[in-house]
Scaffold this motif. Structure first.
Motif, short mmCIF file in Angstrom:
data_model
loop_
_atom_site.label_atom_id
_atom_site.label_comp_id
_atom_site.label_asym_id
_atom_site.label_seq_id
_atom_site.Cartn_x
_atom_site.Cartn_y
_atom_site.Cartn_z
N SER A 4 0.41 4.03 1.63
CA SER A 4 0.45 4.60 2.96
C SER A 4 1.78 3.63 3.54
CB SER A 4 -0.57 4.21 3.73
OG SER A 4 -0.85 2.98 3.75
N GLN A 5 1.94 2.66 3.25
CA GLN A 5 3.19 2.07 4.09
C GLN A 5 4.72 2.22 3.06
OE1 GLN A 5 2.37 -2.07 4.31
NE2 GLN A 5 4.75 -2.56 4.72
N SER A 26 9.42 8.35 3.62
CA SER A 26 9.65 9.44 4.51
C SER A 26 10.77 9.23 5.59
CB SER A 26 8.34 9.93 5.15
OG SER A 26 8.42 10.86 6.02
N GLN A 86 5.56 6.02 4.17
CA GLN A 86 5.97 6.15 5.58
C GLN A 86 7.24 5.56 5.40
OE1 GLN A 86 3.94 3.39 8.36
NE2 GLN A 86 4.81 4.77 10.03
N PRO A 118 0.91 -1.14 0.05
CA PRO A 118 0.09 0.01 0.06
C PRO A 118 0.88 1.20 0.00
CG PRO A 118 -0.87 -1.41 1.49
CD PRO A 118 0.50 -2.09 1.10
#
Length: 198
Positions: free
Chosen positions: A177-178, A184, A181, A175
């Protein structure tokens, strides 16, 4: 601007030139007579960058070294404006034109040309003297050089080259989002960079 990144400092040959608006970060070696022009970014994220003699890295180009995929550029190479060399090997006397993109694990043989907006996909191998035409895509090993309108043929080869694993270290289908992260956190390492004098 020269930056210490992950406790590594750039090594710039005394005869080389780094423009005041360029950024050279981390475990980067810049060879004799090489020129890093305005707005260029040469960054050893968690893998080294080695640039040979008499290389010109034009305005706003990016050269990035990654863990397992160092950016290695031979002698007498032209890296055009807005070109993107990310974890790739470029042998001597190659020509990387404006806006060209070389992805991690790609290999560009001696004297090869990647013309304007050409792409060499992850883990693809362009032999010495080969040419990627304007806007075309080189994909695979052995390489196929295809026009961008042949997306289905490109994808048939590209999907076997493990882009997400090679570039991001994640399996296909992770995903966003994973993935973001993780990215980042990865690029957050720059929060600890130190600006070097000279």
């Amino acid at each position: 601007m020269l930056l210490e990144h992950r406790a590594a400092r750039p090594s710039i040959h005394p005869s080389a030139y780094v423009a005041p608006t360029a950024v050279v970060s981390g475990a980067v070696v810049v060879g004799e007579g090489t020129r890093i022009l305005h707005g260029a970014v040469v960054t050893a994220e968690d893998g080294e960058v080695r640039i040979g003699r008499n290389v010109v890295v034009m305005e706003n180009a990016l050269v990035r070294g990654r863990l397992g995929h160092p950016a290695l550029i031979g002698d007498c190479v032209m890296v055009g404006p807005h070109a993107h060399i990310n974890g790739a090997t470029v042998e001597s006397e190659a020509f990387i034109a404006t806006g060209a993109s070389l992805f991690p694990g790609s290999f560009i043989g001696a004297g090869a040309e990647v013309r304007i907006n050409g792409v060499v996909q992850v883990n693809s191998r362009l032999e010495a003297g080969a040419v990627v035409p304007i806007g075309w895509v080189a994909v695979g090993d052995p390489v196929s050089i295809l026009s961008p309108d042949r997306h289905e043929e490109i994808w048939k080869i590209q999907r076997t080259l493990d882009f997400p694993g090679t570039v991001y270290g994640v399996p296909r289908g992770t995903p966003m989002s994973q993935l973001m992260q993780k990215q980042s956190s990865y690029y957050g390492e720059h929060l600890n960079d130190t600006v070097l004098e000279g």
